[in-house]
Design a protein around this motif. Structure first.
Motif, PDB file in Angstrom:
ATOM      1  N   GLN A   8       6.737 125.516   0.840  1.00  0.00           N
ATOM      2  CA  GLN A   8       6.138 124.207   0.518  1.00  0.00           C
ATOM      3  C   GLN A   8       7.452 123.432   1.358  1.00  0.00           C
ATOM      4  OE1 GLN A   8       7.123 124.658  -3.707  1.00  0.00           O
ATOM      5  NE2 GLN A   8       4.623 123.938  -3.855  1.00  0.00           N
ATOM      6  N   ALA A   9       7.517 123.478   2.574  1.00  0.00           N
ATOM      7  CA  ALA A   9       8.614 123.197   3.358  1.00  0.00           C
ATOM      8  C   ALA A   9       8.241 122.817   4.641  1.00  0.00           C
ATOM      9  CB  ALA A   9       9.718 123.392   3.123  1.00  0.00           C
ATOM     10  N   LEU A  10       8.364 122.490   6.335  1.00  0.00           N
ATOM     11  CA  LEU A  10       8.755 122.247   7.180  1.00  0.00           C
ATOM     12  C   LEU A  10      10.216 122.635   7.468  1.00  0.00           C
ATOM     13  CD1 LEU A  10       7.917 122.631   9.700  1.00  0.00           C
ATOM     14  CD2 LEU A  10       6.958 119.793  10.173  1.00  0.00           C
ATOM     15  N   LEU A  11      10.979 123.223   7.724  1.00  0.00           N
ATOM     16  CA  LEU A  11      12.299 123.391   7.659  1.00  0.00           C
ATOM     17  C   LEU A  11      12.681 122.622   9.204  1.00  0.00           C
ATOM     18  CD1 LEU A  11      12.897 126.585   5.749  1.00  0.00           C
ATOM     19  CD2 LEU A  11      12.933 124.317   5.284  1.00  0.00           C
ATOM     20  N   CYS A  12      13.523 121.617   9.197  1.00  0.00           N
ATOM     21  CA  CYS A  12      14.430 121.376  10.408  1.00  0.00           C
ATOM     22  C   CYS A  12      15.780 121.936  10.890  1.00  0.00           C
ATOM     23  CB  CYS A  12      14.097 120.162  11.372  1.00  0.00           C
ATOM     24  SG  CYS A  12      11.937 119.666  10.435  1.00  0.00           S
ATOM     25  N   TYR A  13      15.230 122.413  11.518  1.00  0.00           N
ATOM     26  CA  TYR A  13      17.201 123.522  12.212  1.00  0.00           C
ATOM     27  C   TYR A  13      17.554 122.525  13.592  1.00  0.00           C
ATOM     28  CZ  TYR A  13      16.023 126.441   8.471  1.00  0.00           C
ATOM     29  OH  TYR A  13      16.007 127.798   7.803  1.00  0.00           O
ATOM     30  N   GLN A  14      19.114 122.822  13.941  1.00  0.00           N
ATOM     31  CA  GLN A  14      19.297 122.251  14.643  1.00  0.00           C
ATOM     32  C   GLN A  14      18.975 122.478  16.027  1.00  0.00           C
ATOM     33  OE1 GLN A  14      23.998 121.520  14.488  1.00  0.00           O
ATOM     34  NE2 GLN A  14      23.591 120.229  16.366  1.00  0.00           N
ATOM     35  N   SER A  15      18.749 123.952  15.890  1.00  0.00           N
ATOM     36  CA  SER A  15      18.541 124.595  16.789  1.00  0.00           C
ATOM     37  C   SER A  15      17.678 126.325  16.607  1.00  0.00           C
ATOM     38  CB  SER A  15      19.667 125.269  17.977  1.00  0.00           C
ATOM     39  OG  SER A  15      20.643 126.531  17.311  1.00  0.00           O
ATOM     40  N   GLN A  16      17.294 127.067  17.546  1.00  0.00           N
ATOM     41  CA  GLN A  16      16.707 128.943  16.644  1.00  0.00           C
ATOM     42  C   GLN A  16      17.936 129.670  16.585  1.00  0.00           C
ATOM     43  OE1 GLN A  16      14.205 130.343  19.355  1.00  0.00           O
ATOM     44  NE2 GLN A  16      13.643 132.132  18.029  1.00  0.00           N
ATOM     45  N   GLU A  17      18.791 129.347  16.717  1.00  0.00           N
ATOM     46  CA  GLU A  17      19.878 129.977  16.345  1.00  0.00           C
ATOM     47  C   GLU A  17      20.368 129.991  15.339  1.00  0.00           C
ATOM     48  OE1 GLU A  17      19.969 128.241  19.195  1.00  0.00           O
ATOM     49  OE2 GLU A  17      19.597 130.387  20.584  1.00  0.00           O
ATOM     50  N   GLY A  18      20.199 128.336  14.873  1.00  0.00           N
ATOM     51  CA  GLY A  18      20.847 128.252  13.396  1.00  0.00           C
ATOM     52  C   GLY A  18      20.081 128.614  12.301  1.00  0.00           C
ATOM     53  N   LEU A  19      19.023 128.801  12.780  1.00  0.00           N
ATOM     54  CA  LEU A  19      17.635 130.077  11.705  1.00  0.00           C
ATOM     55  C   LEU A  19      18.301 131.016  12.049  1.00  0.00           C
ATOM     56  CD1 LEU A  19      15.141 130.058  10.526  1.00  0.00           C
ATOM     57  CD2 LEU A  19      13.630 130.516  12.725  1.00  0.00           C
ATOM     58  N   GLU A  20      18.056 132.010  12.401  1.00  0.00           N
ATOM     59  CA  GLU A  20      18.562 133.030  13.058  1.00  0.00           C
ATOM     60  C   GLU A  20      19.981 133.273  12.591  1.00  0.00           C
ATOM     61  OE1 GLU A  20      18.786 134.261  16.893  1.00  0.00           O
ATOM     62  OE2 GLU A  20      16.602 134.021  17.002  1.00  0.00           O
ATOM     63  N   SER A  21      20.901 132.068  11.935  1.00  0.00           N
ATOM     64  CA  SER A  21      22.213 132.257  11.404  1.00  0.00           C
ATOM     65  C   SER A  21      22.090 132.413   9.817  1.00  0.00           C
ATOM     66  CB  SER A  21      23.352 131.877  12.141  1.00  0.00           C
ATOM     67  OG  SER A  21      22.949 130.362  12.151  1.00  0.00           O
ATOM     68  N   GLU A  22      20.590 131.833   9.327  1.00  0.00           N
ATOM     69  CA  GLU A  22      20.557 131.433   8.025  1.00  0.00           C
ATOM     70  C   GLU A  22      21.320 129.929   7.682  1.00  0.00           C
ATOM     71  OE1 GLU A  22      21.192 134.843   5.912  1.00  0.00           O
ATOM     72  OE2 GLU A  22      19.628 136.122   6.183  1.00  0.00           O
ATOM     73  N   ASP A  23      21.641 129.024   8.506  1.00  0.00           N
ATOM     74  CA  ASP A  23      22.194 128.147   8.296  1.00  0.00           C
ATOM     75  C   ASP A  23      21.631 127.039   7.458  1.00  0.00           C
ATOM     76  OD1 ASP A  23      24.827 128.908   9.496  1.00  0.00           O
ATOM     77  OD2 ASP A  23      23.656 128.073  11.120  1.00  0.00           O
ATOM     78  N   ASN A  24      22.422 126.360   6.613  1.00  0.00           N
ATOM     79  CA  ASN A  24      21.268 125.055   6.311  1.00  0.00           C
ATOM     80  C   ASN A  24      20.173 124.162   7.041  1.00  0.00           C
ATOM     81  OD1 ASN A  24      21.340 126.079   3.265  1.00  0.00           O
ATOM     82  ND2 ASN A  24      24.110 124.736   3.075  1.00  0.00           N
ATOM     83  N   PRO A  25      19.269 123.954   7.090  1.00  0.00           N
ATOM     84  CA  PRO A  25      18.117 122.953   7.929  1.00  0.00           C
ATOM     85  C   PRO A  25      19.164 121.636   7.533  1.00  0.00           C
ATOM     86  CG  PRO A  25      17.462 123.746   5.549  1.00  0.00           C
ATOM     87  CD  PRO A  25      18.358 124.325   5.199  1.00  0.00           C
ATOM     88  N   LEU A  26      18.945 121.167   8.306  1.00  0.00           N
ATOM     89  CA  LEU A  26      18.732 119.677   8.617  1.00  0.00           C
ATOM     90  C   LEU A  26      18.573 118.633   7.828  1.00  0.00           C
ATOM     91  CD1 LEU A  26      19.852 119.495  12.678  1.00  0.00           C
ATOM     92  CD2 LEU A  26      21.013 119.606  10.777  1.00  0.00           C
ATOM     93  N   LEU A  27      17.341 119.257   7.854  1.00  0.00           N
ATOM     94  CA  LEU A  27      16.053 118.444   7.095  1.00  0.00           C
ATOM     95  C   LEU A  27      14.826 118.925   6.828  1.00  0.00           C
ATOM     96  CD1 LEU A  27      15.071 116.047   6.685  1.00  0.00           C
ATOM     97  CD2 LEU A  27      13.484 115.685   9.090  1.00  0.00           C
ATOM     98  N   GLU A  28      14.272 118.349   5.408  1.00  0.00           N
ATOM     99  CA  GLU A  28      13.397 120.171   4.881  1.00  0.00           C
ATOM    100  C   GLU A  28      12.022 119.142   4.442  1.00  0.00           C
ATOM    101  OE1 GLU A  28      13.079 122.685   1.037  1.00  0.00           O
ATOM    102  OE2 GLU A  28      15.029 122.602   1.537  1.00  0.00           O
ATOM    103  N   ILE A  29      11.759 118.764   5.003  1.00  0.00           N
ATOM    104  CA  ILE A  29       9.956 117.776   5.212  1.00  0.00           C
ATOM    105  C   ILE A  29       8.860 118.508   3.955  1.00  0.00           C
ATOM    106  CG2 ILE A  29       7.852 117.255   5.872  1.00  0.00           C
ATOM    107  CD1 ILE A  29       9.309 117.104   8.514  1.00  0.00           C
ATOM    108  N   PRO A  30       8.421 118.189   2.489  1.00  0.00           N
ATOM    109  CA  PRO A  30       8.685 118.322   1.712  1.00  0.00           C
ATOM    110  C   PRO A  30       6.393 118.964   1.530  1.00  0.00           C
ATOM    111  CG  PRO A  30       9.445 116.654   0.555  1.00  0.00           C
ATOM    112  CD  PRO A  30       9.826 117.224   2.118  1.00  0.00           C
ATOM    113  N   ILE A  31       5.835 120.105   2.206  1.00  0.00           N
ATOM    114  CA  ILE A  31       4.664 120.053   2.354  1.00  0.00           C
ATOM    115  C   ILE A  31       3.697 120.460   1.507  1.00  0.00           C
ATOM    116  CG2 ILE A  31       3.058 121.350   4.192  1.00  0.00           C
ATOM    117  CD1 ILE A  31       4.707 119.225   5.594  1.00  0.00           C
ATOM    118  N   THR A  32       2.885 119.680   0.623  1.00  0.00           N
ATOM    119  CA  THR A  32       2.469 119.918  -0.755  1.00  0.00           C
ATOM    120  C   THR A  32       1.044 120.211  -0.584  1.00  0.00           C
ATOM    121  OG1 THR A  32       2.620 118.218  -1.523  1.00  0.00           O
ATOM    122  CG2 THR A  32       4.682 119.555  -2.129  1.00  0.00           C
ATOM    123  N   LYS A  33       0.039 120.688  -1.407  1.00  0.00           N
ATOM    124  CA  LYS A  33      -1.272 120.688  -1.825  1.00  0.00           C
ATOM    125  C   LYS A  33      -2.121 118.735  -1.381  1.00  0.00           C
ATOM    126  CE  LYS A  33      -1.197 122.323  -5.501  1.00  0.00           C
ATOM    127  NZ  LYS A  33       0.127 123.432  -5.936  1.00  0.00           N
TER     128      LYS A  33
END
Length: 487
Positions: free
Chosen positions: A344-369
């Motif tokens: 339910q979200a578009l997760l925005c990380y600083q880089s792909q490495e941040g995603l792989e290291s399971e860091d908290n996203p910089l921004l979380e955009i809610p995506i709902t119905k």
């Protein structure tokens, strides 16, 4: 997968089930114990149901091919994603009479029951349960998982019952089993199994060419059909997406038998189970990549003259805001990020490495119905911008998503629209990620403890009153191994 490949896969599946049916019938003829006959008859019924479901699927596929041959092409409209549906902790309460349950009076009535659970062409069977007046509930501990299920699924649960007699007689076939099978067995276990199923391969063989020409699969002989216990439909129900909920829920049963039937049981008229679903859009990322995000917060000023105008005013205000955003250069937030569309979200990380290291996203955009996604068609310079209007903490926020190329923009727009469309069809299943209880591994089968195959291999050995293993697993695994070797 093209039409020919799909046809071939279904035909091979039908061929396999026909052979399994013939093999199960031969095994039924070789049974010498009641528990073995009940399991073999259950496997036979399951094979027949699978064959009918596959033939129906093949017929539907042929209709689609005919429509395509005359110029009717499939629609390019969005199709919701598939998902997993799991049914577990199935309980069916019984309603015995006081004299039967509390005072233990009257004739002891025993039945062997199991459930056949079908969703499309995928059919599963539960373990066999022996039921008498000492039980207050019929309990099935199986966890049954269906894969690649659409949100419009219909999961049919059928309860079958067979009256259990105290005296079991294998009939005249018993001597035939000893003379025909016992005399043809070799020394090794592989030769024993091959000899036991040789006649099943001959009776069940059916070529793909025979099926394509419209021939009917080989039918069982009347003598074999008359053998063994018979299962009858006792009750049934159909579960749909509106029945999916976390936790233990009750559902109504439609009864198919009366007290006059020998296989009848005093059902309460309902069943309890846990039915959960995991849409594919909730368990794996939809799209990911390098994007640029701009955020502009604005509040809709709506004067409500009438409730019927609210939606129209909302859309008009949103379109006006888009026109303003197209000409604005300064926004409240602008950042190049690595975006991942998931759940339910578009997760925005600083880089792909941040995603792989399971860091908290910089921004979380809610995506709902209810999220609105569109592109600006007025200004060609802004054709690579995607506008996402959603709610965050009860405030309407518009995010502007930009990519490096027009092709990437189209991919993101299509993925966002597809994701929202899937969530709207899976409804409450996308509110939270439901947990599926994985099925526990079956107990190891000890073929020396009263197994049917041990009896076939040693027909003259004395029989011991020991626990009978799960013969349905035996039948299916050994038959599958045998027919793989025969090719």
């Amino acid at each position: 997968m093209n039409n020919n490949t799909q046809d071939t896969a279904v035909l091979q599946h039908i061929e396999r089930e026909v052979r399994m049916r013939e093999g199960a019938c031969k095994l039924l003829a070789a049974c010498s114990q009641r528990e073995q006959a009940l399991e073999a008859s259950k496997s036979l019924l399951t094979c027949n149901t699978r064959i009918l479901a596959l033939l129906s699927q093949l017929q539907r596929m042929r209709k689609v091919q005919i429509l395509q041959s005359v110029g009717c092409r499939p629609s390019d409209d969005l199709v919701p994603c598939t998902g997993k549906v799991a049914l577990s902790d199935l309980r069916i309460p019984l309603m015995w009479k006081d004299s039967e349950y509390f005072k233990n009076k009257g004739e002891l009535h025993r039945c062997a029951v199991f459930c056949l659970i079908q969703c499309g062409t995928e059919i599963h069977e539960t373990d066999l349960v022996m039921v008498d007046r000492t039980l207050t509930d019929i309990c099935f501990e199986d966890t049954i998982i269906f894969n690649e299920v659409s949100p419009g699924f219909q999961l049919r649960v059928e309860l079958y019952s067979s009256c259990v007699v105290d005296e079991f007689s294998p009939g005249a076939i018993g001597s035939w089993r000893v003379s025909r099978l016992g005399g043809s067995l070799g020394c090794s276990s592989g030769k024993k199994i091959r000899a036991a199923f040789e006649s099943a391969a001959v009776c069940g063989s059916i070529s793909s060419g025979d099926v394509r020409s419209g021939s009917v699969p080989p039918t069982l002989s009347p003598d074999l059909l008359a053998l063994g216990p018979k299962y009858n439909l006792l009750a049934h129900t159909t579960l749909r997406i509106e029945h999916v909920r976390e936790g233990f829920k009750t559902h109504d049963l439609s009864l198919s038998a009366t007290e006059d039937n020998p296989f009848w049981l005093p059902l309460y008229g309902s069943m309890c189970c846990c039915l959960v679903a995991q849409p594919l859009c909730m368990i794996q990322p939809v799209i990911s990549g390098q994007i640029k995000i701009k955020v502009t917060e604005f509040f809709f000023l709506i004067v409500q003259y009438c409730y019927s105008f609210i939606i129209i005013i909302h859309i008009m205000t949103f379109l006006t805001a888009l026109a303003q955003l197209s000409s604005e250069e300064d926004c409240n937030y602008s950042e190049t990020v690595y975006g991942v569309l998931k759940r339910q979200a578009l997760l925005c990380y600083q880089s792909q490495e941040g995603l792989e290291s399971e860091d908290n996203p910089l921004l979380e955009i809610p995506i709902t119905k209810d999220t609105v996604v569109c592109m600006s068609d007025r200004d060609p310079a802004n054709c690579q911008k995607i506008y996402i209007n959603t709610q965050r903490q009860r405030e309407d926020i518009t995010y502007v998503l930009t990519t490096c190329t027009l092709e990437d923009t189209q991919h993101w727009r299509k993925a966002l629209c597809q994701h929202i469309y899937s969530m709207s069809h899976w409804k409450q299943c996308c509110d939270n990620l439901m947990k599926i209880q994985m099925p526990s591994s079956r107990k190891s089968v000890m073929t020396k403890q009263g197994s049917l195959y041990h009896e076939i291999a040693t027909p003259s050995s004395p029989r011991k009153q020991t626990e009978v293993p799960d013969l349905s697993t035996d039948i299916r695994s050994l038959l599958s191994t045998y027919y793989k070797e025969s090719y």
